[in-house]
Design an enzyme around this catalytic site. Structure first.
Site, mmCIF file in Angstrom:
data_model
loop_
_atom_site.group_PDB
_atom_site.id
_atom_site.type_symbol
_atom_site.label_atom_id
_atom_site.label_comp_id
_atom_site.label_asym_id
_atom_site.label_seq_id
_atom_site.Cartn_x
_atom_site.Cartn_y
_atom_site.Cartn_z
ATOM 1 N N SER A 116 0.801 -1.219 0.000
ATOM 2 C CA SER A 116 0.000 0.000 0.000
ATOM 3 C C SER A 116 0.839 1.277 0.000
ATOM 4 O O SER A 116 0.388 2.297 -0.501
ATOM 5 C CB SER A 116 -0.937 0.005 1.209
ATOM 6 N N HIS A 166 -5.195 -3.039 -3.080
ATOM 7 C CA HIS A 166 -4.779 -2.150 -4.172
ATOM 8 C C HIS A 166 -4.571 -2.886 -5.489
ATOM 9 O O HIS A 166 -3.952 -2.350 -6.406
ATOM 10 C CB HIS A 166 -3.502 -1.402 -3.778
ATOM 11 N N LYS A 213 -11.369 0.931 -2.366
ATOM 12 C CA LYS A 213 -10.306 1.540 -3.181
ATOM 13 C C LYS A 213 -10.825 1.624 -4.627
ATOM 14 O O LYS A 213 -11.692 2.435 -4.897
ATOM 15 C CB LYS A 213 -9.010 0.739 -3.028
HETATM 16 C C1 LIG Z 1 -6.982 0.340 2.883
HETATM 17 C C2 LIG Z 1 -6.398 -0.987 3.182
HETATM 18 C C3 LIG Z 1 -7.042 -1.884 4.041
HETATM 19 C C4 LIG Z 1 -8.260 -1.502 4.823
HETATM 20 O O1 LIG Z 1 -9.403 -1.481 4.045
HETATM 21 P P1 LIG Z 1 -10.633 -0.568 4.496
HETATM 22 O O2 LIG Z 1 -11.761 -1.107 3.712
HETATM 23 O O3 LIG Z 1 -10.270 0.843 4.152
HETATM 24 O O4 LIG Z 1 -10.796 -0.760 5.970
HETATM 25 C C5 LIG Z 1 -6.502 -3.147 4.194
HETATM 26 N N1 LIG Z 1 -5.364 -3.491 3.592
HETATM 27 C C6 LIG Z 1 -4.697 -2.663 2.782
HETATM 28 C C7 LIG Z 1 -3.449 -3.125 2.125
HETATM 29 C C8 LIG Z 1 -5.188 -1.372 2.570
HETATM 30 O O5 LIG Z 1 -4.499 -0.536 1.794
#
Ligand SMILES: *Cc1c(COP(=O)(O)O)cnc(C)c1O
Length: 383
Positions: A182, A210, A240
Site C-alpha cells: 500500500s 490495491h 479503493k
Molecule cells: C486500505 C487498506 C485496508 C483496509 O481497508 P478498508 O476497507 O479501508 O478498511 C486493508 N489493507 C490494505 C493493504 C489497505 O491498503
C-alpha cells in the site's frame, strides 16, 4: 488538569516535537480527481479511487435505489436480521471475479483482516507476515495470539528459513502479505509464496486492497504474474478501486462458511448498509467489463515514473521517498502551492527515515498535469 487530559496533552506534544502529529483537514471531493481543501481546488494524487467509480453515475444511482428500497442501514448483524438480499449477489460477483467457490463480505477491509485471521489461526499456530504488510494484517495476527514472525520484504527465501525453523513447532500456519504494497506500490511474489506455502503446509493469504480493478486485468494481484498464483485466502476491500466501502474474503465454500461462523468482526458487527452493497455490485460489473478504464491507472503511473526518472511503476501507487518527516511535509506543501494534493506519509505508517509522498494515479488524471507534476517532483527530489 485531570490525569487523562494531561496524558493526552503530553502525548500530543511529543508527537508535535517529532513532526509526527496528524491533523484532519476537511476535504470535499467534487469529482474523481479534484478536491477542495481550505477553500482551494487541488488535483489529488492521494485518493485510492483508482477508477473514479466513487463518482460514477451508474454506481451512485444503484446506491440511491438501494436506499429507497431497503433503507439507510442493515439494522443488525447479518446472522440476525441484517442479511438483506444484495449480499448474495455481491458475494457471487466477487467469487466469480477472483475465481473462487465463495466469498464473504465484511463491514470494511480492516474488519475483514481482524476477523479472518483469528477465525482460522489460534494460540498454538504460526503466522508469517511480510514486514511491510498493512497495519490491519498485523492487528489480525495479534488478535489470533499465534506466534508472529516477520520475513524481510518480498523475500521468500527468508520466509522459507523461518518456516524451516519454526513450522515444526506449530499446529497450523498462515503466510500473509499485501498483494500490492500500500505504501510502496510493488507486488508480492505470490506464485513463489504460493509454492512455498504448499511445501510447508501453510495457508497463503493475500490482501488485494490495491490490486482489484487495476492489475491482473482487473482481477487483482493473484492474476498479475503470468500464471495464476495459488492463494487460498484472497482478501480485499471495496473502498479503493471499487469506489465504495466494505471488505471481503474469497475462498472455498467450507472456509467461507467457517469464517461466517467464527469471525468476530462478522458475527458481532452490523452488516454493510444496502447502499454500499448495491454500489459495489455495479462497480464490479464495470470492472468485469475490463478494457481501457482498467488499464489506465497503471499506464498513467508509468508515464509519471518515466517522466520523473523513477523506477517503473508496478501498480498505480508510486512512492517518492524523502527521508525525514520534515522534508516530506515541506515537499507536500510546495506541491500544494502548485495546485497538487500529495499527502506526506510519515512513521509509523512507513518505517523510520522513509517518510514519503505516496502518489496514486487514477483513470481520469490528465496527462498534461501528470507531466507537470513529474517535472516538479524531479526538481524537489534533487534539491
Ligand atoms: C486500505 C487498506 C485496508 C483496509 O481497508 P478498508 O476497507 O479501508 O478498511 C486493508 N489493507 C490494505 C493493504 C489497505 O491498503
Amino acid at each position: 488538569m485531570p490525569s487523562l487530559d494531561r496524558f493526552a496533552a503530553d502525548k500530543l506534544a511529543s508527537l508535535e516535537a517529532k513532526q509526527l502529529r496528524r491533523r484532519l483537514v476537511e476535504t470535499e471531493r467534487a469529482d474523481g480527481i479534484s478536491v477542495i481543501r481550505n477553500g482551494k481546488r487541488l488535483l489529488s494524487f492521494s485518493c485510492n479511487d483508482y477508477l473514479n467509480l466513487s463518482q460514477h453515475p451508474e454506481v451512485k444511482d444503484a446506491a440511491i435505489a438501494a436506499i429507497s428500497r431497503y433503507g439507510a442501514g442493515a439494522g443488525a448483524s447479518r446472522l440476525v436480521t441484517g442479511n438483506h438480499p444484495l449480499y448474495a449477489e455481491l458475494e457471487s460477483r466477487l467469487a466469480k471475479l477472483k475465481g473462487t467457490e465463495a466469498a464473504c463480505v465484511f463491514g470494511s477491509g480492516y474488519l475483514a483482516n481482524t476477523g479472518i485471521i483469528p477465525a482460522l489461526i489460534g494460540k498454538e499456530d504460526l503466522v508469517l507476515l511480510d514486514e511491510l504488510s498493512h497495519a490491519c494484517l498485523w492487528s489480525g495476527a495479534q488478535l489470533s495470539r499465534a506466534k508472529i514472525l516477520a520475513f524481510r520484504h518480498n523475500d521468500p527465501a527468508h520466509a522459507e528459513a523461518l518456516l524451516k525453523e519454526h513450522r515444526p513447532l506449530h499446529g497450523n500456519a498462515l503466510i500473509a502479505t499485501d498483494g500490492v504494497f500500500s505504501m510502496d506500490g510493488d507486488l508480492a511474489p505470490l506464485p513463489a509464496l504460493g509454492e512455498l506455502a504448499k511445501r510447508y503446509d501453510a495457508w497463503l493469504m493475500s490482501d488485494d486492497a490495491h490490486g482489484l480493478g487495476v492489475i491482473g486485468g482487473g482481477r487483482g494481484s493473484v492474476f498479475a504474474h503470468g500464471k495464476k498464483a495459488e492463494v487460498p485466502l484472497q482478501m480485499g476491500t471495496l473502498s479503493k478501486a471499487v469506489g465504495g466501502y466494505g471488505g471481503y474474503l474469497c475462498a472455498t465454500i467450507d472456509t467461507i462458511e467457517l469464517v461466517k461462523n467464527r469471525a468476530r468482526s462478522f458475527v458481532y458487527s452490523t452488516g454493510l448498509p444496502p447502499a454500499s452493497a448495491a454500489a459495489a455490485i455495479t462497480a464490479l460489473d464495470i470492472i468485469a467489463r475490463g478494457g481501457e478504464l482498467i488499464e489506465a491507472p497503471l499506464r498513467k503511473a508509468r508515464a509519471f515514473t518515466k517522466a520523473a526518472g523513477l523506477p517503473e511503476a508496478q501498480s498505480p501507487i508510486v512512492p517518492v521517498v524523502l527521508g525525514s518527516a520534515a522534508r516530506a511535509l515541506d515537499t507536500a506543501k510546495k506541491l500544494e502551492r502548485e495546485g497538487f494534493l500529495a499527502v506526506a506519509i510519515r512513521p509509523p505508517t512507513v518505517p523510520e527515515g522513509t517518510a514519503r509522498l505516496r502518489l496514486t494515479f487514477t483513470a481520469s488524471h490528465p496527462d498534461t498535469e501528470i507531466v507537470r507534476l513529474a517535472g516538479l517532483v524531479r526538481e524537489l527530489v534533487s534539491a
